[in-house]
Design an enzyme around this catalytic site. Structure first.
Site, short mmCIF file in Angstrom:
data_model
loop_
_atom_site.label_atom_id
_atom_site.label_comp_id
_atom_site.label_asym_id
_atom_site.label_seq_id
_atom_site.Cartn_x
_atom_site.Cartn_y
_atom_site.Cartn_z
CG HIS A 1 -1.87 1.08 1.26
ND1 HIS A 1 -3.30 0.80 1.16
CD2 HIS A 1 -1.63 2.54 1.55
CE1 HIS A 1 -3.97 2.05 1.35
NE2 HIS A 1 -3.01 2.92 1.31
CD GLU B 1 -6.56 7.45 5.82
OE1 GLU B 1 -5.49 8.02 6.02
OE2 GLU B 1 -6.92 7.38 4.65
CG ASP C 1 -0.70 5.41 3.54
OD1 ASP C 1 -1.16 5.39 2.38
OD2 ASP C 1 -1.48 5.82 4.41
CG ASN C 2 0.22 9.06 1.58
OD1 ASN C 2 -0.61 8.40 1.95
ND2 ASN C 2 -0.42 9.78 0.50
#
Length: 453
Positions: free
Chosen positions: A79, A240, A337-338
């Site tokens: 992800h 989220e 993630d980011n």
């Protein structure tokens, strides 16, 4: 810096003596398993693959020795958001919260996202991940029209360019309402043509007692129908937030069961589940397990974003019920993630960092148990890949550490790790941040860098 304690084997065939690894990543332990879940063994490589896992003393005495240092299979990161990565210097989040992230990233995408600069940022991220020892990545791509017309072909080219080094999977991300109507069908067709995964974001809020919006279930069924008609798996951003009315997770599981959905479903974030009533938690987990859903948890990003209020210490970690999920039989992965964008100001696609921080944030020790699978075997299974394990016959894609014990491994960045690809020492190094400077100027892009939309 390369450690003198970590051997750098050469040639097509060799033994490594006295390796230590997580027993949960081996087909069978070759010796006793210690209180940290680690076992010691000798490892043989032939023609780029693991040819043997044997008890200590099997390898010839002249073979290089790890001296009890750890050997891991290459990491899998299921992800990420490579299209957004590394824009922070140009588009910082003004206050670090979720609304600030959305605002800063949307403004940056409108002003700056162009084919050349996105390719430069994504390639930088892939080179970082490769140097850290990652072998496969799934990236979500912002897929509203017209951005998708530029980003999907670009990442399809990157996927081909990186084949043999990193397996790159593509997944859409757009608000659920964008998948309704002609635009949704067109996006699903694009995902199918590209060999990707269909993804979207659920946006629910309010109080737990509030009824779900009347249009939520019809839209959710429509997303499932798009995937079913094209034989696509689903990877969904779910709940989220810290608003207890965000309870799409249960409805997704119930919908999958009602429709007898045959594809794979991975859900990410699921943050607010920890704040909801225990009866709802138990029901949700039971439905998820029955629906064979997988969860990917983003501990660093969600701790960064959730429960952030200026001048106030956070009361909540922002992560979901990973231990209860594992106990319920739901496979759990951790992911980056980011990285260095408005949703998370930090990160370098280093899955050892992800595992280290997940262990500390979520208390995944005492015992460590099978949690090393969450950055190797479990995300590999979620991506449909035969990776993430120390198995005879598997590619000798390994990450070697001088650290012997888990507290040694998780106490330093392990910058001296040695990465093997196909049994050969990788010479990949981390790219210099300065490479990105030309793309991160605050002004408008030059005419030659205009978005190809």
């Amino acid at each position: 810096m390369q450690s003198a304690l970590i051997p750098r084997p050469e040639g097509a065939s060799f033994w490594l003596r006295d390796a230590r690894g997580a027993a949960c990543l081996l087909d069978a332990p070759q010796g006793p398993v210690d209180h940290e879940g680690l076992t010691r063994f000798d490892l043989k490589v032939e023609d780029g693959r693991i040819a043997g896992l044997a008890p200590l003393g099997t390898a010839p005495p002249e073979a290089p020795s790890l001296e009890g240092g750890q050997a891991w299979p290459a990491f899998v990161d299921a992800h990420t958001h490579l299209d957004k990565g590394h824009i922070w210097q140009r588009a910082p989040n003004p206050n670090g919260d979720f609304a600030g992230a959305v605002s800063s990233v949307m403004a940056d995408s409108t002003a700056h996202w162009a084919e050349a600069e996105m390719e430069a940022r994504a390639d930088f991220a892939l080179r970082s991940a490769f140097a850290h020892g990652t072998t496969a990545i799934r990236t979500h791509l912002d897929s509203e029209v017209p951005l998708a017309r530029m980003s999907w072909p670009l990442f399809a080219r990157l996927r081909e360019a990186w084949a043999g080094r990193i397996t790159l999977q593509l997944c859409s991300i757009a608000p659920m309402e964008c998948l309704v109507g002609e635009e949704g069908a067109a996006l699903a067709d694009l995902v199918a043509r590209s060999g990707g995964v269909l993804g979207m974001v659920t946006r629910l809020g309010g109080d737990f007692a509030a009824p779900l919006p009347a249009d939520f279930q019809p839209m959710l069924d429509h997303v499932f129908a798009l995937a079913e008609a094209r034989g696509l798996d689903l990877d969904l951003h779910v709940d989220e937030s810290g608003e207890t009315g965000a309870r799409a997770l249960r409805e997704i599981a119930a919908t999958a069961l009602r429709r007898r959905f045959r594809g794979q479903i991975q859900v990410g974030h699921c943050c607010v589940l920890t704040l909801q009533p225990e009866a709802h938690q138990r029901e949700t987990l039971a439905l998820m397990a029955e629906a064979r859903m997988r969860v990917v948890v983003l501990p660093m990003c969600n701790m960064y974003l959730q429960d952030r209020v200026p001048g106030r210490t956070p009361r909540w970690r922002g992560v979901t019920l990973v231990q209860e999920m594992r106990a319920a039989g739901i496979p759990v992965s951790f992911a980056s993630d980011n990285t260095r964008d408005g949703f998370h100001a930090y990160g370098d696609l280093d899955m050892l960092e992800v595992y280290r921080e997940a262990t500390r944030i979520l208390h995944l020790d005492h015992p460590f148990g099978a949690w090393p699978r969450a950055v190797t075997a479990e995300p590999a299974a979620a991506m449909g890949l035969a990776a993430g394990r120390l198995s005879v016959g598997a590619p000798a894609d390994l990450v070697l550490f001088s650290a012997r014990h888990m507290t040694e491994l998780l106490s330093r960045p392990q910058s001296d790790r040695v990465v093997l690809r196909g049994g050969r020492v990788s010479d990949a190094t981390l790219p210099d941040w300065r490479e990105l400077d030309r793309w991160l100027q605050p002004g408008p892009p030059s005419p030659g860098d205009a978005p190809a939309r």
